[in-house]
Scaffold this active site. Structure first.
Site, mmCIF file in Angstrom:
data_model
loop_
_atom_site.group_PDB
_atom_site.id
_atom_site.type_symbol
_atom_site.label_atom_id
_atom_site.label_comp_id
_atom_site.label_asym_id
_atom_site.label_seq_id
_atom_site.Cartn_x
_atom_site.Cartn_y
_atom_site.Cartn_z
ATOM 1 N N ASP A 15 1.251 -1.360 -0.010
ATOM 2 C CA ASP A 15 -0.194 0.126 0.200
ATOM 3 C C ASP A 15 0.920 0.730 -0.136
ATOM 4 O O ASP A 15 1.879 1.417 0.205
ATOM 5 C CB ASP A 15 -0.643 0.576 1.245
ATOM 6 C CG ASP A 15 -0.131 0.005 2.485
ATOM 7 O OD1 ASP A 15 0.986 -1.206 2.603
ATOM 8 O OD2 ASP A 15 -0.803 1.064 3.520
ATOM 9 N N ASP A 52 7.618 4.537 -1.157
ATOM 10 C CA ASP A 52 7.161 4.622 0.154
ATOM 11 C C ASP A 52 6.051 2.912 0.029
ATOM 12 O O ASP A 52 4.831 3.800 -0.145
ATOM 13 C CB ASP A 52 7.450 4.824 1.052
ATOM 14 C CG ASP A 52 6.535 4.522 2.425
ATOM 15 O OD1 ASP A 52 6.215 3.156 2.457
ATOM 16 O OD2 ASP A 52 5.988 5.046 3.181
ATOM 17 N N GLU A 54 -0.343 -1.502 5.499
ATOM 18 C CA GLU A 54 1.119 -1.034 6.560
ATOM 19 C C GLU A 54 0.999 0.379 6.366
ATOM 20 O O GLU A 54 0.952 0.471 8.026
ATOM 21 C CB GLU A 54 2.278 -1.481 6.197
ATOM 22 C CG GLU A 54 4.182 -1.102 6.596
ATOM 23 C CD GLU A 54 4.137 0.617 7.665
ATOM 24 O OE1 GLU A 54 5.009 0.693 7.997
ATOM 25 O OE2 GLU A 54 3.771 1.415 6.180
HETATM 26 ZN ZN LIG Z 1 6.800 2.219 3.883
#
Ligand SMILES: [Zn+2]
Length: 421
Positions: free
Chosen positions: A88, A148, A182
């Site tokens: 995610d 990320d 996460e």
């Molecule tokens: Zn991360």
């Protein structure tokens, strides 16, 4: 580029990264199921197909959106090593319609993105200034990039595909795990450690080249609820007790020149009010409280509670409740018993010609909870910067170095637990 190995991995890492970045996998805080959003399943299924195509025949995605796959070992070691990244992206910046741009051989100047007036200014971003000459990937200015953690996903995918295609390279049995949600703190919640079956693991979810992190915040949340006495304002003389005003007084009474996110850095903790709602009748303040030291974290929670109680003591007609909950622990406590896990990562980073950067994480990772649940999981760099913003960027060379570190890490574990050296 740090090595020939990294150079060999770079094209595949980039190709995968660009493909994964375009899928909207933004997670949602109001979660009704796992994963919280369907885009994460779309990426999960794509990864299962790609893992199978690379030769990891048992790859699958479970009903909660967790991808797992095995690359059987070819060494004498019996240790099964996990590699983990999250599917995610953050809900804190737009995550749909990501159009990555590769700025080849970045010239070190300002990068003006085509949309949203977004500018990446190396004068304000020393890490970007240090990446002149690299191929830098950004989004188009009005979305996050999702490095990320799609950088971490692409690096693990490229590394295991490379290892599968090069059976002459030594490796332990590797377990690949991609987790949903996460960013909303749920990545480890439904992670089946037993099914994963690794003795230790590494998340690829860090930032700068060389980062190796075995320390995170210890995290708690706290809620202050206030009930006032609501009366028609025209008839309120001597009767109205304003809950919202009491909430404001509590906030004002808390330290503002220390113990806040904006006045702390390094190893200092904080008390952060992230949501404030209030009417005369009712008010609520939601806090997160953080520190690297469990005793200090308790002190911050005590300070918060006492401050609220002192303000409330001035108005006995109002009522307050205070509730705090642990969120995740500092992983260091749980990693100390397994020094070989961090030592192997350090050795792998050095083998790639990089000096390990040992910085504590002012946040948590899947590894914080997994380590506490018995799977020691430190965090490795993935190369991204300016996380959770439209200025997010990543260097292709740094992503390739991270993938190369994974290949070297496999070599170190191939014949069992490495000694500290
Ligand atoms: Zn991360």
């Amino acid at each position: 580029m740090t090595s020939d190995l990294a150079a060999a991995l770079a094209p595949d890492v980039l190709e995968r990264f660009l493909r994964y970045a375009r899928i909207d996998t933004q997670s949602r805080r109001e979660r009704e199921r796992s994963p919280s959003t369907p885009g994460q399943l779309e990426l999960a299924r794509l990864l299962v197909d790609e893992l199978r195509a690379a030769g990891l025949g048992d790859a699958d995605v479970d009903e909660h959106g967790y991808v797992m796959a095995t690359l059987p070992g070819n060494g004498t070691g019996a240790t099964v090593v996990g590699l983990i990244a999250h599917l995610d992206t953050s809900p804190d910046a737009p995550g749909a319609g990501v159009e990555p741009i590769v700025h080849e051989r970045y010239d070190g100047g300002r990068i003006e993105l085509p949309r949203g007036g977004t500018v990446l200014d190396p004068g304000e971003m020393p890490d970007l200034a240090g990446r002149a000459g690299h191929d830098v990937v950004t989004a188009s200015g009005d979305t996050l990039l999702g490095a990320d953690d799609k950088a971490g996903v692409a690096e693990i995918m490229a590394a295991v595909a490379y290892l599968a295609a090069h059976p002459e390279l030594p490796r332990p049995t590797l377990r690949v795990g991609f987790t949903p949600d996460e960013e909303i703190g749920e990545g480890a919640t439904l992670f089946d450690i037993e099914r994963f079956g690794a003795e230790c693991a590494y998340t690829l979810d860090g930032s700068k080249l060389g980062e190796l992190q075995d320390e995170t915040f210890t995290a708690a949340s706290a809620t202050v609820r206030i009930e006032g006495v609501d009366v028609h304002p025209g008839f309120a003389t001597g009767k109205l007790v304003h809950a919202g005003r009491l909430a404001a007084r509590i906030l004002t009474a808390l330290p503002s020149d220390r113990l806040t996110p904006e006045t702390t850095s390094g190893r200092e903790g904080f008390i952060h009010a992230y949501e404030i709602t209030g009417t005369p009748a009712q008010a609520r303040i939601e806090f997160i409280v953080r520190d690297f030291d469990d005793d200090l974290l308790r002190e911050h929670l005590d300070l918060l509670r006492h401050t609220a109680e002192e303000v409330m003591a001035t108005e006995p007609r109002a009522r307050m409740s205070f509730e705090s909950r642990p969120q995740y622990p500092n992983m260091r406590t749980h990693l100390e018993a397994f020094p070989e896990v961090v030592a192997a990562a350090e050795q792998a980073i050095r083998a790639e010609g990089i000096e390990p950067l040992r910085t504590p994480i002012r946040g948590g990772t899947d590894g914080s909870v997994l380590s506490a649940r018995g799977l020691p999981t430190p965090n490795l760099f993935a190369g991204g910067h300016e996380f959770h913003s439209v200025r997010e960027w990543v260097s292709v060379q740094d992503m390739a170095s991270a993938a190369a570190v994974v290949v070297r890490l496999a070599g170190i574990w191939a014949d069992g637990a490495p000694g500290r050296d």
